[in-house]
Design an enzyme around this catalytic site. Structure first.
Site, PDB file in Angstrom:
ATOM      1  CG  MET A  99      20.895 -76.026 -73.191  1.00 21.45           C
ATOM      2  SD  MET A  99      22.459 -75.647 -72.070  1.00 21.45           S
ATOM      3  CE  MET A  99      22.087 -77.463 -71.726  1.00 21.45           C
ATOM      4  CB  ILE A 157      20.627 -84.410 -68.622  1.00 20.07           C
ATOM      5  CG1 ILE A 157      19.534 -84.593 -67.113  1.00 20.07           C
ATOM      6  CG2 ILE A 157      20.712 -86.135 -68.406  1.00 20.07           C
ATOM      7  CD1 ILE A 157      17.863 -84.503 -67.469  1.00 20.07           C
ATOM      8  N   GLY A 187      26.232 -79.397 -75.525  1.00 19.31           N
ATOM      9  CA  GLY A 187      24.822 -79.978 -76.361  1.00 19.31           C
ATOM     10  C   GLY A 187      24.000 -80.778 -75.389  1.00 19.31           C
ATOM     11  CB  SER A 188      22.977 -82.011 -72.077  1.00 18.99           C
ATOM     12  OG  SER A 188      22.805 -83.142 -71.857  1.00 18.99           O
ATOM     13  NE  ARG A 189      15.199 -84.017 -70.223  1.00 23.98           N
ATOM     14  CZ  ARG A 189      14.486 -85.117 -70.355  1.00 23.98           C
ATOM     15  NH1 ARG A 189      15.392 -86.030 -71.726  1.00 23.98           N
ATOM     16  NH2 ARG A 189      14.167 -85.251 -69.774  1.00 23.98           N
TER      17      ARG A 189
END
Length: 219
Positions: A99, A157, A187-189
């Site tokens: 993301m 995460i 923002g991340s995953r």
């Protein structure tokens, strides 16, 4: 535009700070018209960028017990077989969605079922595409077991910018496919660990929408 509840406090504080800055420039530098307009323009840009980050678009959720839907908006960056050591202790198919700051950051339940495992892990803030981010970064681990006994593991995460993971569920709770399970700020995953016989329906680099895109299908 509908704003997600996770943005209310941040957007309020940001508005107050930017208002104070602009009023200070207006009264302390009354002759600097160009500079005042520059500050106003930068402030408006910052506020709009943060505002869009917390947008909450309406999604048509079509539930299907044979489907695993994307838990987040973003781009598919990993599809591979891996050893999952925390819960399953066996090989699983991993699908990871990155993301970026411009994506919607709501996380949704990929399947319906019971939350049979939940754990929060404090950790580092490596960039989300780092190979060790899945095991060393701040993260949550969520296992959902469907009525037919099939289980998937989901991992929120944190990344280099995302230092605030929010979750709305706990072990023992019934969840419904497509409903919100949490939020990751800036923002991340998200990793999903599927059974080996699940058929992955997406490809590396493909853009997916949380709650809409089917990322896998159970056998």
């Amino acid at each position: 535009m509908v704003i997600h509840k996770e943005g209310y406090k941040i957007l309020t504080y940001l508005f107050v700070v930017l208002l104070i800055v602009n009023l200070a420039v207006y009264y302390l530098l009354p002759e600097s018209t160009a500079f005042r307009w520059t500050v106003w323009g930068i402030s408006a840009f910052i506020y709009i960028m943060i505002l869009q980050f917390f947008r909450s678009p309406r999604r048509l959720i079509i539930t299907n017990d044979n489907h695993v839907i994307a838990p987040a908006d973003g781009k598919v960056v990993v599809i591979e077989e891996v050893d999952e050591p925390e819960f399953f202790n066996e090989k699983r198919k991993q699908v990871s969605i990155f993301m970026s700051p411009v994506n919607v950051h709501i996380n949704r339940n990929p399947i319906s079922g019971m939350v049979t495992y939940f754990k929060y892990h404090p950790g580092k803030y490596l960039v989300a595409w780092h190979p060790k981010s899945s095991t060393e970064n701040e993260r949550t681990t969520i296992v959902v077991t469907a009525k037919n006994g099939t289980s998937i593991l989901l991992r929120q995460i944190a990344g280099a910018l995302a230092k605030r993971i929010v979750w709305y569920l706990q072990a023992g709770e019934e969840v419904k496919q497509g409903e919100e399970l949490g939020f990751i700020k800036f923002g991340s995953r998200v990793d999903v660990f599927l059974p080996l016989d699940a058929k992955v329906k997406v490809a590396i680099g493909e853009k997916v929408k949380g709650g809409s895109t089917v990322i896998a299908e159970f056998k």
